[in-house]
Design an enzyme around this catalytic site. Structure first.
Site, short mmCIF file in Angstrom:
data_model
loop_
_atom_site.label_atom_id
_atom_site.label_comp_id
_atom_site.label_asym_id
_atom_site.label_seq_id
_atom_site.Cartn_x
_atom_site.Cartn_y
_atom_site.Cartn_z
N HIS A 82 55.23 16.16 -23.12
CA HIS A 82 54.98 14.76 -23.48
C HIS A 82 53.50 14.39 -23.50
O HIS A 82 53.19 13.22 -23.76
CB HIS A 82 55.69 13.82 -22.50
CG HIS A 82 57.15 13.64 -22.79
ND1 HIS A 82 57.63 12.76 -23.74
CD2 HIS A 82 58.24 14.24 -22.27
CE1 HIS A 82 58.94 12.82 -23.78
NE2 HIS A 82 59.35 13.71 -22.90
N LYS A 106 51.52 -1.94 -23.91
CA LYS A 106 51.79 -0.57 -23.46
C LYS A 106 51.07 -0.39 -22.13
O LYS A 106 50.34 -1.28 -21.68
CB LYS A 106 51.32 0.46 -24.48
CG LYS A 106 49.88 0.28 -24.94
CD LYS A 106 49.52 1.23 -26.08
CE LYS A 106 50.11 0.80 -27.38
NZ LYS A 106 51.04 1.78 -27.97
N ARG A 107 51.27 0.75 -21.48
CA ARG A 107 50.55 1.01 -20.23
C ARG A 107 49.04 0.89 -20.46
O ARG A 107 48.55 1.25 -21.53
CB ARG A 107 50.87 2.41 -19.71
CG ARG A 107 52.28 2.56 -19.18
CD ARG A 107 52.49 1.90 -17.84
NE ARG A 107 51.82 2.62 -16.77
CZ ARG A 107 52.15 2.55 -15.48
NH1 ARG A 107 53.13 1.80 -15.10
NH2 ARG A 107 51.49 3.22 -14.58
N LYS A 163 44.47 4.64 -24.56
CA LYS A 163 45.18 3.70 -25.44
C LYS A 163 44.23 2.63 -25.99
O LYS A 163 44.60 1.85 -26.86
CB LYS A 163 46.35 3.07 -24.70
CG LYS A 163 47.45 4.10 -24.36
CD LYS A 163 48.61 3.47 -23.62
CE LYS A 163 49.65 4.48 -23.19
NZ LYS A 163 50.49 4.98 -24.30
N THR A 165 56.48 5.29 -28.91
CA THR A 165 57.76 4.78 -29.43
C THR A 165 57.66 3.28 -29.68
O THR A 165 58.43 2.74 -30.47
CB THR A 165 58.93 5.08 -28.47
OG1 THR A 165 58.58 4.67 -27.15
CG2 THR A 165 59.26 6.56 -28.47
N LYS A 206 59.29 0.70 -32.68
CA LYS A 206 60.02 -0.56 -32.43
C LYS A 206 59.42 -1.70 -33.25
O LYS A 206 60.14 -2.51 -33.84
CB LYS A 206 60.00 -0.88 -30.93
CG LYS A 206 60.77 0.11 -30.09
CD LYS A 206 60.39 0.03 -28.61
CE LYS A 206 60.93 1.26 -27.88
NZ LYS A 206 60.34 1.44 -26.54
#
Length: 887
Positions: free
Chosen positions: A376, A567-568, A573, A675, A679
């Protein structure tokens, strides 16, 4: 209170949300009142909203139980190959509404609750999120369970029943504060404890060698208590099981203390054993080598493998004599969700060799054919490497087995590359640099027959870079399985308006075959459909605006562009890049207040790992910038910044349908898949993003011209790594970037503590691994293209429709079908298990149909089974009429 559905609305919703029959509604009301009275021991005079939620949950669960039992009977009759999904995280969220949808009960429940004078949304809000995961990995596992049940696979999820899930996040004075997530304090109506299946798990001790082989002795025992949660498929009467283990101390725990009279201390010390399942480690993409974490990882695999072997042996009751494990890989597939359950590999070897007395080579061949491994992440700090000393103390027998696995592995490498000592060192399971450690990813690769990444670009990176040596040796072992999301939760549940609009346009079959969304391409120029899609989005935005105004006391312009980044919180990110864009927009408004400006509401949310200083500073910076922007009268309603507190599954279900612009802006080559991006795409948001993770495939499906792609590609990042990244160059040549950084650095956004963000700017200049400044200019330019298109609502919505139409690939049903046929050797089925109210003969007939289908599949996937074995299996099932409920 919600208005009752009109006849027209009911007809429109029948196919997706279930039929509202008078009998159904009456039965649900009767069940609700019965549970309120007999289960909760309340009447309407004293019942609380939570009591009403529990009464409804128990009523809905009643509709699951018969299907749950019948599904297990069906699996016993047909004896299919079973799939076991091992994950340390299952981020399930709420269960009530998802269950109503999958059973086709939602409309009937809505009507029953309305007739009882209650509000369905209020009851749904009473449910605690089952937050047993950090983010994407755990939520993916939850989506996979839904798809495995919907596709009729005999599948089980195995994990830990954490007493405390992912922490609740509070934002106080702009800082993240963690609070314990006591999600079980009111009880959990969806789980069923199974104390009769409690199993022992061993730790510590020592290894004795004898004529019979190695024995692991003088161990400490912890008991694993299973709790089962039903996982219903969509409208097919299949109900699979997620089994989560809870740690219990045995009754003789610390008996020595009891014998010397310290009974009280002996009882108190039971907590030491039970701490194993107390709390989820709140780290995402970061390895924390703590003993308790290793205990958790071994605890779940040791209990699970005992359960798997018990079920395997029970399915063999038709045979006489000792159990043969030769057919184990034909009956059992185990998927390792990242390296966290990697200890399953040496544990299965220990069971086979030490307990079942298989010879090493036979055991190893069976083990490799049983396991498959999903990687992952490519971030080095996330890869698990356990110190030898810790393993030696906690799991001494397993360390011996790992050494032996490694020796056999290195012997093979040495035979192929006798002179290449560097390759042998790189491929070893045992790393010597910085202290001896076991590389768990290497263990997973060596001990599995299949290894996959979770997006095409990620799978290529692990083949050509991270695990290059292994890929060169066994290229056929490496695969790609692009992630997906379940359309049941991420469209039907969270965005019913859009789901119904699509069903009206193309029929309801898309719910189980998302590729049918391609039919929407025929409606891209249909003015009525464009108007309806736009209206659904606006309705969602107005509803979410009300939520934001209530929660954050900030007036929201529902006509503004909802620009969302949830998101985290992690440097890779790049929430910082988004923050720099906010500051840039703010400065532009301040510089020229009368210039035309596309109004935006920027919504950022996510949790930072409690020990991750930089992530917490990023949250503080975003909230500080928001504080200044939101209070500036010059800005007014043109720009608002909201930091969403305590982002979680149930909050995602609110924000995603209301989003116009989805931010997916990680540095190319760092996000395995994502993911959330899928969405947002499915729910009608347009993506601004880099060519990273699944964004690449989203662009392939929708066309790059229908997304806002910017920034460096993977090869550009690699080239910059070679040449060196100099942040100062960008700072000096881009005036707007310089202004934004100077403001952050000087204390403009935090005048009372002007030095507060020095750590952030120091990181950006001196050790930014993720190259924020390098992509800044292209990002700002791309955002201007976003503004330009947003001013043309018709063209914007046409692009939205194209994205929705292209999102079919990103269904977890497609992902699981790929796993099933290419990794696990099983075939999805659309056979519908007869419901509990149909006679037993119906179950037998369905079992016969499945057996015939399985025979066809078996000739393709399981050539290693002899015809004789197949005849025995077939006759055993054919002759067996025993009703058997096997949890």
């Amino acid at each position: 209170m919600a208005a009752p559905l009109t006849d027209q609305e009911k007809r429109k919703q029948i196919s997706i949300r279930g039929i509202v029959g008078v009998e159904n509604v009456a039965e649900l009301k009767k069940g609700f009142n019965r549970h309120l009275h007999f289960t909760l021991v309340k009447d309407r005079n004293v019942a609380t909203p939570r009591d009403y939620y529990f009464a409804l949950a128990h009523t809905v669960r009643d509709h699951l139980v018969g299907r749950w039992i019948r599904t297990q009977q069906f699996y016993y009759e047909t004896d299919p190959k079973r799939v076991y999904y091992l994950s340390l995280e299952f981020y399930m969220g709420r269960t009530l509404q998802n269950t109503m949808i999958n059973l086709g009960l939602q409309n009937a429940c809505d009507e029953a609750i309305y007739q009882l004078g209650l509000d369905m949304e209020d009851l749904e809000e009473m449910e605690e999120d089952a937050g047993l995961g950090n983010g994407g990995l755990g939520r993916l596992a939850a989506c996979f369970l839904d798809s495995m049940a919907t596709l009729g696979l005999a599948a089980y999820g195995y994990g830990i029943r954490y007493e405390y899930g992912i922490f609740n996040q509070k934002i106080k004075n702009g800082w993240q504060v963690e609070e314990a997530d006591d999600w079980l304090r009111h009880g959990n109506p969806w789980e069923k404890a199974r104390p009769e299946y409690m199993l022992p798990v061993h730790f510590y001790g020592r290894v004795e060698e004898s004529k019979e082989g190695a024995k692991w002795v003088d161990t400490q025992v912890v008991l694993a208590m299973p709790y089962d949660t039903p996982i219903p498929g969509y409208m097919n009467n299949t109900v699979n099981t997620m089994r989560l283990w809870s740690a219990r101390a045995p009754n003789d725990f610390n008996l020595m203390d009891f014998n010397v009279g310290d009974y009280i201390q002996a009882v108190l010390d039971r907590n030491l054993a039970e701490n194993i399942s107390r709390v989820l480690y709140p780290n995402d993409n970061f390895f924390e080598g703590k003993e308790l974490r290793l205990k958790q990882e071994y605890f779940v695999v040791a209990a699970t493998l005992q359960d798997i072997i018990r079920r395997f042996k029970n399915s063999k009751k038709g045979f006489s004599g000792p159990v043969s494990f030769d057919s184990f890989p034909e009956k059992v597939a185990i998927q390792l969700n990242d390296t966290h359950p990697a200890m399953a590999i040496p544990e299965l070897m220990r069971v086979f060799v030490d307990i079942e007395k298989l010879d090493w080579d036979t055991a190893w061949a069976i083990t490799k054919r049983t396991f498959a491994y999903t990687n992952h992440t490519v971030l080095p700090e996330a890869l698990e490497r356990w110190p030898i000393g810790l393993l030696e103390t906690l799991l001494p027998r397993h360390l011996q087995i790992i050494y032996r696995i490694n020796q056999g592995h290195l012997d093979e490498i040495s035979a192929l590359f006798p002179e290449d000592m560097d390759r042998i060192r790189r491929m070893s399971l045992i790393e010597e640099d910085g202290g001896k450690r076991v590389n768990m990813a290497h263990l997973c690769i060596v001990g599995s027959h299949a290894v996959n990444g979770v997006a095409e670009i990620h799978s290529n990176i692990i083949k050509t870079d991270v695990f290059r040596d292994f890929s060169e040796l066994e290229p056929e072992k490496f695969q790609n399985k692009t992630n997906g999301i379940t359309p049941r939760r991420w469209l039907l549940l969270c965005n019913p308006g859009l789901a119904e609009l699509i069903a009206e346009a193309i029929g309801e079959e898309y719910v189980k075959d998302l590729s049918q969304l391609q039919k929407l391409n025929e409606l891209v120029d249909d003015d009525t459909f464009i108007r309806d899609v736009s209206k659904v989005k606006q309705d969602n935005k107005e509803k979410f605006s009300q939520y934001l105004e209530k929660e954050y006391m900030v007036e929201i312009n529902p006509s503004s562009m909802f620009d969302v980044h949830v998101k985290r919180i992690h440097e890779y990110k790049r929430q910082l890049l988004n923050c720099l864009h906010i500051v840039t927009m703010y400065n532009r408004i301040r510089k020229n207040p009368k210039a035309p400006f596309v109004p935006r509401t920027v919504i950022i949310g996510g949790k930072a790992a409690p020990g991750y200083h930089m992530a917490k500073m990023i949250i503080k910076l975003i909230t500080a910038v928001g504080e200044v922007v939101n209070k500036d009268p010059v800005v007014g309603s043109k720009l608002k910044v909201i930091y969403l507190e305590n982002y979680r599954v149930s909050l995602a279900e609110k924000v995603i349908p209301a989003t116009d612009l989805s931010e997916q802006i990680s540095t190319a080559g760092t996000e395995a898949s994502g993911t959330g991006n899928m969405k947002f795409m499915l729910n009608g948001a347009l993506t601004i993003g880099t060519m990273d993770g699944a964004n690449v495939e989203m662009a392939e499906e929708a066309g790059e011209e229908n997304m806002f792609i910017f920034g460096m590609r993977v090869e550009d990042v690699a080239e910059m790594d070679v040449q060196g990244y100099d942040a100062m160059t960008y700072y000096q040549k881009i005036p707007e970037l310089k202004q934004a950084i100077d403001q952050i650095n000087s204390g403009f956004f935090c005048p009372k503590q002007p030095e507060l963000f020095k750590d952030v700017t120091n990181m950006l200049f001196n050790h930014d691994r993720f190259k924020v400044f390098a992509d800044y200019e292209d990002y700002i330019t791309c955002q201007e293209k976003v503004n330009e298109l947003y001013q043309n609502p018709r063209e914007w919505t046409k692009m939205v429709i194209k994205n929705i139409a292209a999102s079919g690939k990103f269904s977890s049903d497609r992902t699981i079908t790929d796993y099933a046929t290419e990794v696990w050797g099983v075939e999805p089925t659309d056979l519908k298990i007869p419901p509990p109210n149909e006679p037993r003969e119906a179950l037998d007939e369905t079992a016969r149909a499945l057996r015939e289908k399985c025979y066809t599949v078996a000739t393709r996937f399981l050539p290693c089974l002899s015809v004789a074995n197949w005849l025995i299996l077939y006759l055993k099932v054919k002759l067996s009429k025993k009703v058997y409920h096997d949890p």
